[in-house]
Structure formats: C-alpha cells, structure tokens
Design a protein around this motif. Structure first.
Motif, PDB file in Angstrom:
ATOM      1  N   THR A  61       0.683  -1.122   0.010  1.00  0.00           N
ATOM      2  CA  THR A  61       0.073  -0.078   0.172  1.00  0.00           C
ATOM      3  C   THR A  61       0.634   1.334   0.093  1.00  0.00           C
ATOM      4  N   ARG A  62       2.685   0.902  -0.631  1.00  0.00           N
ATOM      5  CA  ARG A  62       2.689   2.248   0.365  1.00  0.00           C
ATOM      6  C   ARG A  62       4.421   2.079  -0.708  1.00  0.00           C
ATOM      7  N   ILE A  63       3.905   3.431  -1.803  1.00  0.00           N
ATOM      8  CA  ILE A  63       5.145   3.546  -2.514  1.00  0.00           C
ATOM      9  C   ILE A  63       6.761   3.684  -2.168  1.00  0.00           C
ATOM     10  N   GLY A  64       7.866   2.568  -2.260  1.00  0.00           N
ATOM     11  CA  GLY A  64       9.386   2.646  -1.906  1.00  0.00           C
ATOM     12  C   GLY A  64       9.365   1.588  -2.135  1.00  0.00           C
ATOM     13  N   THR A  65      11.091   1.449  -1.396  1.00  0.00           N
ATOM     14  CA  THR A  65      11.900   0.506  -2.264  1.00  0.00           C
ATOM     15  C   THR A  65      12.154  -0.259  -0.786  1.00  0.00           C
ATOM     16  N   TYR A  66      11.725  -1.799  -0.270  1.00  0.00           N
ATOM     17  CA  TYR A  66      12.128  -2.099   1.031  1.00  0.00           C
ATOM     18  C   TYR A  66      12.967  -3.018   0.780  1.00  0.00           C
ATOM     19  N   ARG A  67      13.775  -3.874   2.051  1.00  0.00           N
ATOM     20  CA  ARG A  67      14.284  -5.082   2.449  1.00  0.00           C
ATOM     21  C   ARG A  67      13.465  -6.329   1.967  1.00  0.00           C
ATOM     22  N   LEU A  68      13.806  -7.111   1.062  1.00  0.00           N
ATOM     23  CA  LEU A  68      13.351  -9.004   0.882  1.00  0.00           C
ATOM     24  C   LEU A  68      13.875  -9.215   1.792  1.00  0.00           C
ATOM     25  N   ARG A  69      14.490 -10.055   3.012  1.00  0.00           N
ATOM     26  CA  ARG A  69      15.267 -11.183   2.928  1.00  0.00           C
ATOM     27  C   ARG A  69      15.165 -12.644   3.865  1.00  0.00           C
ATOM     28  N   ASP A  70      16.543 -13.194   3.219  1.00  0.00           N
ATOM     29  CA  ASP A  70      16.102 -15.103   4.013  1.00  0.00           C
ATOM     30  C   ASP A  70      15.888 -15.040   5.772  1.00  0.00           C
ATOM     31  N   SER A  71      15.028 -15.192   5.787  1.00  0.00           N
ATOM     32  CA  SER A  71      14.707 -15.648   7.104  1.00  0.00           C
ATOM     33  C   SER A  71      14.840 -16.683   7.764  1.00  0.00           C
ATOM     34  N   GLN A  72      14.824 -17.870   6.492  1.00  0.00           N
ATOM     35  CA  GLN A  72      15.050 -19.611   7.025  1.00  0.00           C
ATOM     36  C   GLN A  72      16.257 -19.801   7.275  1.00  0.00           C
ATOM     37  N   TYR A  73      17.203 -20.273   8.402  1.00  0.00           N
ATOM     38  CA  TYR A  73      18.447 -20.139   7.742  1.00  0.00           C
ATOM     39  C   TYR A  73      18.653 -21.699   6.954  1.00  0.00           C
ATOM     40  N   SER A  74      19.664 -20.703   6.123  1.00  0.00           N
ATOM     41  CA  SER A  74      19.768 -21.378   4.380  1.00  0.00           C
ATOM     42  C   SER A  74      21.358 -21.511   4.296  1.00  0.00           C
ATOM     43  N   GLY A  75      21.933 -21.899   4.972  1.00  0.00           N
ATOM     44  CA  GLY A  75      23.803 -22.220   4.791  1.00  0.00           C
ATOM     45  C   GLY A  75      24.537 -20.980   4.942  1.00  0.00           C
ATOM     46  N   THR A  76      25.663 -20.935   4.575  1.00  0.00           N
ATOM     47  CA  THR A  76      27.244 -20.577   4.745  1.00  0.00           C
ATOM     48  C   THR A  76      26.542 -18.745   4.575  1.00  0.00           C
ATOM     49  N   TYR A  77      26.021 -18.410   3.161  1.00  0.00           N
ATOM     50  CA  TYR A  77      26.059 -17.038   2.717  1.00  0.00           C
ATOM     51  C   TYR A  77      24.160 -16.700   3.224  1.00  0.00           C
ATOM     52  N   PHE A  78      23.604 -17.235   4.495  1.00  0.00           N
ATOM     53  CA  PHE A  78      22.965 -17.304   4.434  1.00  0.00           C
ATOM     54  C   PHE A  78      22.264 -14.979   4.621  1.00  0.00           C
ATOM     55  N   ALA A  79      23.018 -14.865   5.293  1.00  0.00           N
ATOM     56  CA  ALA A  79      22.737 -13.160   5.375  1.00  0.00           C
ATOM     57  C   ALA A  79      22.669 -12.351   4.476  1.00  0.00           C
ATOM     58  N   ALA A  80      23.779 -12.737   3.744  1.00  0.00           N
ATOM     59  CA  ALA A  80      23.902 -11.863   2.290  1.00  0.00           C
ATOM     60  C   ALA A  80      22.681 -12.554   1.521  1.00  0.00           C
ATOM     61  N   MET A  81      21.623 -12.886   1.636  1.00  0.00           N
ATOM     62  CA  MET A  81      20.572 -13.384   0.876  1.00  0.00           C
ATOM     63  C   MET A  81      19.147 -12.173   0.764  1.00  0.00           C
ATOM     64  N   GLN A  82      19.785 -11.962   0.552  1.00  0.00           N
ATOM     65  CA  GLN A  82      19.098  -9.868   0.476  1.00  0.00           C
ATOM     66  C   GLN A  82      18.591  -9.202  -0.894  1.00  0.00           C
ATOM     67  N   ALA A  83      17.471  -9.018  -0.952  1.00  0.00           N
ATOM     68  CA  ALA A  83      17.011  -8.690  -2.535  1.00  0.00           C
ATOM     69  C   ALA A  83      16.381  -6.992  -1.856  1.00  0.00           C
ATOM     70  N   ASP A  84      15.627  -5.934  -3.026  1.00  0.00           N
ATOM     71  CA  ASP A  84      14.814  -4.879  -2.604  1.00  0.00           C
ATOM     72  C   ASP A  84      14.137  -5.689  -3.874  1.00  0.00           C
ATOM     73  N   VAL A  85      12.383  -4.567  -3.121  1.00  0.00           N
ATOM     74  CA  VAL A  85      11.682  -4.859  -3.025  1.00  0.00           C
ATOM     75  C   VAL A  85      10.809  -3.740  -3.560  1.00  0.00           C
ATOM     76  N   VAL A  86      10.803  -3.306  -4.811  1.00  0.00           N
ATOM     77  CA  VAL A  86       9.893  -2.148  -5.253  1.00  0.00           C
ATOM     78  C   VAL A  86       9.072  -2.034  -5.659  1.00  0.00           C
ATOM     79  N   VAL A  87       8.101  -1.002  -4.558  1.00  0.00           N
ATOM     80  CA  VAL A  87       6.082  -1.219  -4.600  1.00  0.00           C
ATOM     81  C   VAL A  87       6.159  -0.081  -5.886  1.00  0.00           C
ATOM     82  N   GLU A  88       5.765   0.115  -6.608  1.00  0.00           N
ATOM     83  CA  GLU A  88       5.982   1.672  -7.541  1.00  0.00           C
ATOM     84  C   GLU A  88       4.145   1.124  -8.876  1.00  0.00           C
ATOM     85  N   SER A  89       3.827   2.399  -8.669  1.00  0.00           N
ATOM     86  CA  SER A  89       2.309   2.890  -8.749  1.00  0.00           C
ATOM     87  C   SER A  89       2.722   2.394 -10.211  1.00  0.00           C
TER      88      SER A  89
END
Lengths: 559, 313
Positions: free
Chosen positions: B222-250
């Motif tokens: 419901t709100r335009i902007g850029t937010y962070r997607l994170r991996d929340s279930q531990y998935s191994g060595t590079y778990f913490a690095a598994m992030q992406a941007d979520v872009v909500v736009e018109s």
C-alpha cells in the motif's frame, strides 16, 4: 549403615564414613553418592557454560559491526550452532539435573536415588557428549553449521563428502545426551514415587520436587521423538535413506515436528525446576509460607500436560496450514494460565513478608521479573499474526534469552548460592555475591533487551552480517554480552575461595524449613541415619509447627 | 484503613492504565514503515498486546518493588512474617482473569489472521466464525488493467529470482521484486535446494519456502517505496547475504518497468554470495571451512549490478 555420628560443625569437612575417599578425588571417581554426582554435574556443566559463553562472545564480537569481518561466515555459523548446542545439552540440562540430583533425595528424606549406579552412568555420559561435540572442531569441514535445530536439507548438505563430519558427530552427541537424560528421568521419577520418607505424602513434598517430577515426565514422553528424529537424520546423512531428503521424496518439514515435539517441552524441562527454585527460595527470605502451595504444585503438572500440545508454534511460518496455526495459538496461550498462577503466587508470597535481600533472594527476585517480561513477549509470539512478522528474528532470540538466561540461569545462580552452605559446609562471600548479581543483571538487560527492538525492525536471527540500520542495538547487545562474560569472574572467585577457606556454615544458616536443613552441612553419606517422619506441609514459616516428629533422633549429633 | 486501601488500588490502576496506553502508542514507532494492508492490522494487534503486557508487567513488578522497599526485615529482626498460606478467592480471580485474557487475545489474533488471509486458497482451510471478516483486499485484482497472473519466486543458495509472465507470454526474470501498489499480489514460492524464508519487514509478512512444494502467498502493498527482502529461514553459509530489493511503484511505473525488463537481454546480476565466495577462493591464508558453493550470479532480464540499496527503515 553402621552407626555414624553426624558432625555438623566438625572442623574436618570430609564425609565421615569408614574407608570413604574423603577428599576431592571422590569427584573424579565413579561415585554412586547422589551428592557427589550432583556436584559432578554442576561443575562439569559450568565448565561448558564458560565454553558456550566464549562462543557467544565471538558471536557478539562479529555482530558489533554490520559487516562480516571478524570471522569467516562458516566459522560464525559453527559458533552459533555450537553456542546453542553446548548451552542446552551441556549446560542447562546437566546443571539442573545436577541440582535435582543433589536436592531431591535430601528433600524427600531418601538416602540416595533409586538407582545409584544408573545415576553415575548417566552422569559419565555427559563428558562423552562434551568430547564428541568439541572434537567436531578437528574434523574436515569443522563442526555442524546447521544451527542447533539441524533442520534438513541444510543439515544434510555435506560439502566435504566425508563420513565423519561435524554434523554426524553432533547427532551422535545429541543421541547420547538423550539416552543419558532418559536414564536420569527414569531414576528421578522412580525416586520421587518410591523413596519418599514416612509421612512425606505428595502434598507434603516441597515444590522443587514437584517441578522436578513434572520436568522429568516431559523427558520420558518427549525425548524419544527427538532421538528418533536424530537417528533418522543420521541415517539420511550416512546411509542415504531419504526420510527428510526432498530430492528423493523425503519431507523436511516432518523433521521439524519430531524436533519441536521434544524441543519445545524441553524449555519446560529447564524452566520447571527453576520455578521450583523460586518457590523454595522466596518463602525462606520472605519468612512467609508459599502462597497457595497446593495450586502452585499442581500447576507444574498442568504445564507438563500443556507443553506436549504446543510445539507447532515454532512452525507457524513453516508452510503450516491455517487451521493448525489457529489451534496451536490457543493451546500455546493457555500455558500462560498455570505460569501466571505461579507468578501471582510468588508475588503474594513476598508481599507483607520480612524480606532479607541476600544473594539467592536477589537472583530469585530478578529471575521472576525477567520471567514476567519473557512471558509477555511469549504471548506476543504465540499470536500468529505477530509471529508472522517476528518469527526467526532477533525478537525471538531476545525472548528465549530472557527465558534461558534471565530466568533459568538466574534461578540456577540463586540455587547455587542458597544451597552452597549445604553442599560445601562453607559460607560464600556475600559482597562478591552481590557484585556478581548486579553485573549479571545489568549485563543481561544490556545484552538481551536490545534484541527486541532490533527484531521488530526486521533483523533475522543467525545472520553474520546485517544492514547498518541495526548497528546501534547490536553494539549495546555486544557490550552486554562482554559484561556477562566478565560477570562470571566474581562468581568463580567466590565459589573457589569460599569452598577452600570460607567461614564454616551451620546446618541451617538461612533458618529454612526443609528436610535437607535438619542434617549436617555437608550431609553425611546416605544423608539420614534415621529416616525422618514428616508431619507437616513445607513452608511453615511463622507457624511454629514441627516438620518432623522425630527431630531429636535426626539431630542427636552435637550442635 | 479499608478506604485508604481502595483509594490506593484505584489510583495505582489509573496510573498503570495511563502508562500502558502510552506504551501501546509507542509500539507503532518500533516498526519499519507500514507498507502493506496487512502491516496495519499486525501493528494494531501488537500495540494492543504491548498495552496489555505493560499493564501486567508493571502490576507484578510494581508489587514486587513495593514489597522490596517496604517489607524489609530489620537488621536484628529474625521473626517470621504472617503465616498466610493462601486465599481461595484471590486464587480463583487470578486464574479466571488470565483465562479470559487468553480467550480475548487469541480471538482478536484469530480475527486479524482471517482478515490478512495471506495463504493461497489451496492451503487455507477456513474455520469461519459466525461473522466473517472481509479480507483486507485494497482493490480487486483485475483493476488497472494489470495482469492478474502470479509472480513466481525462486529461492536458491543464495539468490532470489523473480519470474514475471511477459507481454508475449515469455518468462521475464529479475533479481529485484517489483510490485504495483494497492493491488493484491499473488506469489508462488519455490526453492531449488533447502528451506528459505520470504520476509519483507515493511510488509510484516513471512513465509518459509520448502523444496518440492509451491506455496501460494498473497498480500497487498500500500505504500510506494523500496524495501528489503531478507531470507528468514537459515539456509547455510551465505544466509545473511541473501537479500533483495522490493520496489513498490504506481501501476503505470510497474507496467513500464515490466515492458522495459522484457525487452532487455538477460545478463548476470550482482550476487553477494558468489562475489564473496570468489573473493575468499583467492585468499590463501585465512579461509573458513568447506562450504556448499553458491550458485553463479543469476542471469536475468532485469539485472542490477550493485548490492540492494533500499533505504534504512
């Protein structure tokens, strides 16, 4: 037993029976005396508490900055896996088994546990578990890096391809620890049912004994599930079965059910005896009977029952259907009723009393405060919509550290200080005890409170690196973590120096009511030469009634 | 004496209530921005729990603190306190009140959950209460002429790849999740290897992703902007690095983005796990233990070349 004089205040602290190994060497022997085994458990597990704490400080050192720059990610992952595993399987469980081992026979008026050799065998499996866990640092690929849950498929991935790897050793250690705990549970339940002194009916037992019974029943019904899950996982790794292996048709979520069916009730295995400790200590230092003794006692068994039907609240986000989420939300929240009863009863116990704030009382009071906080965040986590946001974030980490550290470790410290004169025949140093208490409480708050806001902001648990927006709270938590590490120093100093040269303790320095306080400090081998005949409920403070009818025979020793 | 007790209790209750209401209002500021319809519901529920929890916490700890301050034994006072062993009325009250609270909290949580309706219809088994709540759809799916098709989310060690049905029916891929604002979004979550967790804190939503299974997941940004997607279930060595941007736009921007992405030639996107793995492979002195190698950087139509850069919440 031959006739042995019970010398409460003799200068010789050795346990006076003919031919006994009357020195410190008995703690390194296969002793079947429940008091020796109790202290063996407590000291061994405290060593592992320090090891697990060292791992925690490495974790907090990594997390003091957002980037993964102190240790390699694989090492970080091994650290949080081993921190959790060591703290649970080698500290919390064994130290409480040690306390129960020491106290239960004394409190119910028994001469020893029901199966003394089984008792010793169960203890000597703990060092084996510890050696297995620690040896995993020296195998190719290093220790397990799948977290203490060991969820497949991550736990099934074996990058080195060798058969002897960290995960296999971890599973063997957990399975052996499970066998040890089941042996202990059989022993405790048998002892409490069969070896109570004459007149010691269930409703004359101290609440600590009730809570140990409630906790050990959980071990009996819950541990088989975890052990089965661990064995299946071991088979998947070593022999190529596919119970949990998705690529060949296995179901990884099934493991989560096996794991949590035990591992949630396991929290109550730890918490219940600590509730017992609070129920013992608060009346002594408030000089009032435990408020609502019978209800507090029975509520322990209600917790045991409910603990068996709440495990899915760990799996709200694990592809769990909606109806199951709702069902387990109701059962989970209902646990707050029996725990609430206990909290209100403790509050009412000290209200209007005559309080003396010695170290055990300080730890017990702060433990209750921390537990109220943990209970409230627990209800929040039980609510499915809130949990969908905070599940697997630092909010959960903060919550359960308020339980396992803020409540359980505080209760353990309270118990160690309170029964230290009984165990050693010496008084600890009150000043050092208070220093230890304040360092611990400030450290706990600084370490674990900031985890709640950072979790609400969305920081997942188990991350080696994080976004800079979380840095402020993590710096605070890390400082608190190092303070907690520091706080163990006055404790160790106090325990070691008091045991060596502390002031002699009388048989009942706290003027407490209980069978263990009627006999010498430390108690002789086999505790009671004459079995006590119990005539009153526990906690008769202010009532001036005798606890046993044969006091004269019990304490005919020179006072 | 009796009167004084009542006045004290009433006064304490009023103070506690005020403090609790204040804390409940503070609770809203502890969260990231409310970027989905569901987040509003969850924040309201959490605020309610904070207020209630504050009341209980202050009530209990206040009583404990009062006892510690005013019921201390004198230095040489070794007498006992009054031998009060219990009070049946009080014990019934403090059993009944928690039971009532549990039913209240669980009932409220249940209503919020029904309104969120985040799981797809295949998974959801409704246990309808007498009055069913309307779901929190901001708008029906079909409005704005947007394709109502699902976005497929593919998780693997350690990358997020989003698959959109393109205008010509082709598979348009991206490592950034673009979503049209105020539309019901339907995701199909899949994993190539281990468990992962789809978690966008600004949406207050999380769902584990299970290999060999497609999980439907829906919500409404419901709100335009850029937010962070994170991996929340531990998935191994590079778990913490598994992030992406979520872009909500018109919706207009979203359509333009999709059209642009579908016309691009696939290229490798930035991938932190693979970047770090290659860097550590070059190091010879300090290396960690063996790890599952990360997948190579995903080759996608819309391929950002830098790390996710959503602003701090």
């Amino acid at each position: 037993m031959a006739n042995i004089p019970v010398e409460a205040l003799s200068g010789n602290r050795a346990q006076p029976y003919p031919g006994a190994p009357d020195n410190w060497k008995r703690f390194f022997s296969f002793s079947t005396d429940h008091k020796v085994i109790g202290i063996q458990y407590i000291v061994t597990s405290f060593v592992f508490f320090l090891v697990g704490g060292l791992f925690a400080m490495i974790i907090r050192g990594e997390l003091i900055t957002p980037e993964a720059n102190l240790v390699d990610r694989t090492l970080y992952n091994a650290m949080f896996t081993m921190h959790g595993s060591v703290m649970l399987f080698l500290w919390s469980f064994p130290v409480l088994v040690g306390l129960a081992n020491y106290l239960v026979p004394l409190m119910i008026g028994a001469r020893d546990m029901a199966f003394p050799r089984l008792n010793a065998a169960a203890f000597w499996m703990v060092p084996v578990v510890g050696i297995l866990m620690m040896s995993s640092f020296f195998v190719p690929g290093g220790p397990s890096q799948s977290g203490w849950w060991a969820y497949p498929p991550v736990s099934l991935q074996n990058p080195t391809g060798t058969l002897i790897n960290g995960q296999v050793l971890w599973l063997l250690a957990v399975a052996i620890s499970g066998v040890s705990s089941i042996m202990g549970a059989v022993n405790f339940v048998s002892t409490i049912f069969k070896l109570r002194a004459p007149g010691m009916t269930f409703f004359k037992m101290p609440v600590f004994v009730w809570t140990v019974l409630a906790a050990q029943i959980i071990q009996l019904f819950g541990l088989p599930a975890l052990t089965a899950g661990a064995v299946m996982l071991l088979l998947d790794i070593t022999t190529g079965t596919s119970f949990f292996r998705p690529e060949s048709g296995g179901n990884p979520v099934l493991y989560q059910h096996f794991f949590w069916f035990y591992s949630h009730p396991a929290v109550y295995v730890l918490a219940l005896p600590v509730f017992g400790v609070f129920s013992e200590i608060l009346p002594v230092y408030a000089r009032k009977p435990l408020f609502g003794y019978r209800v507090v006692a029975v509520s322990s068994l209600i917790i045991t029952g409910l603990s068996a039907i709440v495990w899915v609240h760990h799996m709200y986000a694990s592809g769990t259907p909606g109806w199951m989420r709702m069902l387990f939300m109701f059962t989970t929240m209902s646990i707050s009723v029996p725990t609430g009863i206990k909290i209100f009863a403790w509050t009412a116990t000290i209200f209007g009393g005559k309080l003396r704030l010695d170290t055990p009382m300080l730890f017990a009071l702060a433990g209750v405060v921390n537990f109220v906080f943990a209970g409230i965040t627990g209800i929040m986590l039980g609510s499915v919509p809130v949990d969908i946001h905070v599940n697997n974030t630092y909010f959960v980490v903060g919550h359960f550290h308020y339980v396992v550290y803020g409540t359980i470790v505080f209760g353990i410290y309270a118990a160690i200080y309170h029964w230290f004169p009984k165990m050693t025949g010496r008084m600890y140093y009150e000043g050092l005890g208070k220093v230890h208490f304040w360092l611990t409480w400030i450290g706990t708050t600084l370490n674990f409170l900031p985890m709640h806001p950072v979790g609400l902001m969305g920081m997942p648990r188990r991350v080696a690196s994080y976004d800079p927006e979380f840095a402020f709270w993590n710096v605070l938590a890390s400082l608190g973590g190092f303070l907690l590490g520091l706080s163990t120093l006055p404790f160790i100093l106090n325990m070691v120096s008091s045991w060596i040269q502390g002031e002699q303790a009388s048989h009942n320095p706290w003027r407490a009511i209980g069978l263990e306080w009627l006999i010498a400090s430390p108690p002789p081998v086999e505790n009671f030469e004459q079995l006590p005949i119990v005539v009153s409920e526990p906690y008769g403070y202010g009532k001036d009634e005798p606890l046993v009818s044969n006091l004269a025979e019990l304490s005919e020793s020179p006072e | 004496m009796k009167m004084r007790l009542i006045v004290t209790l009433v006064g304490a209750t009023i103070l506690l209530t005020l403090a609790s209401l204040w804390m409940g209002q503070q609770a809203y500021s502890w969260f990231p921005p409310e970027a989905s319809a569901e987040s509003k519901l969850i924040d309201d529920l959490f605020s309610f729990l904070v207020a209630l929890g504050t009341f209980i916490f202050l009530g209990v700890t206040g009583t404990l603190a009062y006892s510690v301050l005013f019921y201390r034994a004198g230095r040489y006072d070794y007498s006992d306190g009054p031998p009060i062993e219990g009070n049946v009325t009080l014990e019934i009250v403090w059993t009944a009140i928690p039971i009532a609270l549990v039913i209240w909290i669980a009932g409220y949580s249940y209503q919020v959950y029904e309104q969120m309706d985040v799981r797809g219809p295949m998974e959801m088994v409704h246990l309808h209460m007498p009055e069913t709540m309307p779901a929190a759809y901001a708008q029906p799916l079909e409005t704005g002429g947007l394709p109502s098709a699902e976005i497929a989310v593919q998780a693997k060690q350690w990358a997020w790849i989003f698959h959109y049905p393109g205008p010509g029916g082709q598979d348009v891929t991206s490592t950034e999740l673009h979503l049209p604002v105020d539309h019901r979004i339907k995701l199909a979550l899949t994993s190539d290897d281990v468990l992962h967790g789809f978690y966008v804190p600004a949406f207050r939503l999380k769902q584990d992703i299970i290999p060999n299974k497609t999980i439907d997941f829906e919500f409404t940004p419901t709100r335009i902007g850029t937010y962070r997607l994170r991996d929340s279930q531990y998935s191994g060595t590079y778990f913490a690095a598994m992030q992406a941007d979520v872009v909500v736009e018109s919706p207009v921007d979203y359509q333009a983005w999709l059209a642009d992405a579908s016309s691009r030639v696939p290229s490798p996107a930035y991938n932190r796990a693979s970047f770090e793995y290659n860097r550590s492979a070059e190091q010879s002195v300090v290396r960690g233990w063996a790890t599952v190698p990360p997948a190579p950087p995903p080759v996608v139509n819309y391929a950002p070349k830098q790390a996710p850069d959503s602003p701090p919440a």
